[in-house]
Design an enzyme around this catalytic site. Structure first.
Site, PDB file in Angstrom:
ATOM      1  N   ARG A 168      -2.054  -2.925  13.141  1.00 31.26           N
ATOM      2  CA  ARG A 168      -1.672  -2.127  11.977  1.00 31.26           C
ATOM      3  C   ARG A 168      -0.169  -1.883  11.884  1.00 31.26           C
ATOM      4  NH1 ARG A 168      -5.634  -1.931   8.083  1.00 31.26           N
ATOM      5  NH2 ARG A 168      -7.488  -0.769   8.702  1.00 31.26           N
ATOM      6  N   GLU A 205     -14.513  -4.868  -0.071  1.00 31.81           N
ATOM      7  CA  GLU A 205     -13.701  -5.203   1.100  1.00 31.81           C
ATOM      8  C   GLU A 205     -14.531  -5.081   2.386  1.00 31.81           C
ATOM      9  OE1 GLU A 205      -9.641  -3.618   3.394  1.00 31.81           O
ATOM     10  OE2 GLU A 205     -10.432  -2.537   1.659  1.00 31.81           O
ATOM     11  N   HIS A 227      -9.355  -6.841   9.301  1.00 33.29           N
ATOM     12  CA  HIS A 227     -10.783  -6.715   9.606  1.00 33.29           C
ATOM     13  C   HIS A 227     -11.405  -8.074   9.928  1.00 33.29           C
ATOM     14  CE1 HIS A 227     -10.867  -2.493   8.522  1.00 33.29           C
ATOM     15  NE2 HIS A 227     -10.226  -2.791   7.398  1.00 33.29           N
ATOM     16  N   HIS A 250       0.840  -1.196   0.000  1.00 32.76           N
ATOM     17  CA  HIS A 250       0.000   0.000   0.000  1.00 32.76           C
ATOM     18  C   HIS A 250       0.878   1.249   0.000  1.00 32.76           C
ATOM     19  CE1 HIS A 250      -3.182   2.787   1.106  1.00 32.76           C
ATOM     20  NE2 HIS A 250      -4.071   1.813   0.925  1.00 32.76           N
ATOM     21  N   GLU A 303      -0.408  -4.030   4.013  1.00 27.70           N
ATOM     22  CA  GLU A 303      -1.000  -2.755   4.392  1.00 27.70           C
ATOM     23  C   GLU A 303      -0.649  -2.457   5.845  1.00 27.70           C
ATOM     24  OE1 GLU A 303      -5.362  -0.983   3.458  1.00 27.70           O
ATOM     25  OE2 GLU A 303      -5.334  -2.687   4.811  1.00 27.70           O
ATOM     26  N   GLU A 307     -15.949   1.067  10.902  1.00 29.11           N
ATOM     27  CA  GLU A 307     -15.599   1.716   9.642  1.00 29.11           C
ATOM     28  C   GLU A 307     -16.696   1.623   8.587  1.00 29.11           C
ATOM     29  OE1 GLU A 307     -11.644   0.737   8.269  1.00 29.11           O
ATOM     30  OE2 GLU A 307     -10.877   0.648  10.319  1.00 29.11           O
ATOM     31  N   SER A 338      -7.436   1.676  -4.845  1.00 32.58           N
ATOM     32  CA  SER A 338      -8.429   1.436  -3.793  1.00 32.58           C
ATOM     33  C   SER A 338      -8.954   2.759  -3.270  1.00 32.58           C
ATOM     34  CB  SER A 338      -7.808   0.635  -2.638  1.00 32.58           C
ATOM     35  OG  SER A 338      -6.771   1.373  -2.017  1.00 32.58           O
ATOM     36  N   ASP A 398      -9.526  -8.826   3.814  1.00 31.22           N
ATOM     37  CA  ASP A 398      -8.565  -8.073   4.614  1.00 31.22           C
ATOM     38  C   ASP A 398      -8.471  -8.746   5.971  1.00 31.22           C
ATOM     39  OD1 ASP A 398      -7.396  -6.201   6.490  1.00 31.22           O
ATOM     40  OD2 ASP A 398      -7.683  -4.642   4.973  1.00 31.22           O
ATOM     41  N   HIS A 446      -5.681  -8.326   1.404  1.00 38.63           N
ATOM     42  CA  HIS A 446      -4.882  -7.408   2.212  1.00 38.63           C
ATOM     43  C   HIS A 446      -4.313  -8.159   3.418  1.00 38.63           C
ATOM     44  CE1 HIS A 446      -6.524  -3.112   1.148  1.00 38.63           C
ATOM     45  NE2 HIS A 446      -5.497  -3.469   0.401  1.00 38.63           N
TER      46      HIS A 446
END
Length: 313
Positions: free
Chosen positions: A234, A167, A203, A27, A263, A173, A84, A200, A228
């Site tokens: 993160r 996604e 998530h 990313h 990411e 979110e 994206s 992802d 992802h």
């Protein structure tokens, strides 16, 4: 049932898998929070230098991306790009207000045009709603608007050979698609062949009951289109609490050969629009080059291991 000869062959081949079936992406927000000419060149060149095949370009505002310069730089460094984005509350197809819905659709169409102009074939992300915490459950009308807009987008994308990826993201979110099941349900209603699930693992680690069954279910329907990879906090890949062995094992089991993109977000490098929507409050890393190299090595190791194990089952 495996024969003794099969078991011997598996033992002999342990550690011999060198090639991986996936292209690896990174990313752009690992490198820069904007997309000026200088930032564009930095992100693409460093992605190439650290061993990636693809750079994922966030197009939260497609109008800020110089298409000609970006395409020229991608060609110079022999890199491919995916695009994206997530929508905003003032331009959101997951809404009952037709004016806001139209702004959201216009942004999606602009992002699709960016993909086409860059010579790409994938547009994914939170295409179905704003990125942010909604104050209420999605209404039936808002869901209908989102579905109709995505069907229009998918048809336009088909004409240009572009795949659309939805996604699923966590409940903080979006209020529309939080799980792979919900993504599959919307894909069924959209009913266009070029719409896929954009997995992802960050998530999924929040919303799914495990990291295997959703992959197998989507894979069984041939709907895993993009992946992802990110840590549970993160930060650096390999830290955190995600069971990557199970996840990569599931990808190997379904024979996934598509793109896998790293990411990671830190307050050291951030897009202003994403700071609050993704709650990027902490500086989880500062040496992004080391972060990228370590993540690439980690992904290769896990992919190789998963395919070694799968070949022996």
């Amino acid at each position: 049932m495996s024969s003794d000869n099969d078991n011997i062959s598996c033992i002999e081949n342990q550690g011999k898998v060198k090639e991986i079936p996936n292209k690896l992406g990174i990313h752009a927000l690992v490198w820069t929070g904007g997309w000026s000419h200088e930032e564009c060149r930095k992100a693409i060149s460093l992605s190439k230098e650290t061993g990636y095949d693809i750079i994922e370009i966030p197009a939260l505002d497609p109008s800020k991306i110089d298409v000609a310069y970006t395409k020229m730089t991608l060609q110079e460094f022999q890199m491919k790009a995916t695009v994206s984005l997530g929508l905003s509350f003032d331009a959101d197809i997951n809404n009952e207000d037709e004016t806001i819905v139209k702004k959201g659709l216009d942004k999606l169409i602009s992002a699709l045009q960016l993909v086409v102009d860059l010579g790409g074939d994938y547009l994914g992300g939170v295409l179905y709603s704003s990125i942010g915490k909604y104050p209420m459950v999605a209404s039936a009308k808002a869901r209908e608007n989102a579905t109709l807009c995505l069907k229009k987008l998918a048809k336009m994308a088909q004409e240009n050979g572009v795949t659309i990826g939805l996604e699923p993201v966590n409940r903080y979110e979006s209020n529309l698609i939080n799980t792979c099941d919900q993504a599959l349900e919307m894909i069924e209603v959209i009913d266009e062949p070029n719409v896929v699930v954009h997995l992802d693992v960050y998530h999924m680690n929040i919303e799914e009951q495990d990291l295997v069954f959703p992959v197998l279910k989507c894979g069984g329907l041939n709907k895993v289109g993009y992946v992802h990879i990110g840590a549970s906090h993160r930060g650096p890949l390999g830290s955190g609490n995600i069971d990557f062995d199970s996840f990569f094992g599931a990808l190997a089991k379904i024979g996934y050969r598509g793109i896998i993109t790293f990411e990671s977000f830190s307050s050291a490098i951030v897009d202003d629009n994403l700071t609050t929507s993704l709650a990027i409050w902490r500086n989880l890393w500062s040496d992004n080059k080391k972060l990228a190299i370590d993540a690439r090595d980690y992904m290769i190791q896990k992919i190789q291991k998963a395919h070694e194990v799968h070949s022996c089952q």
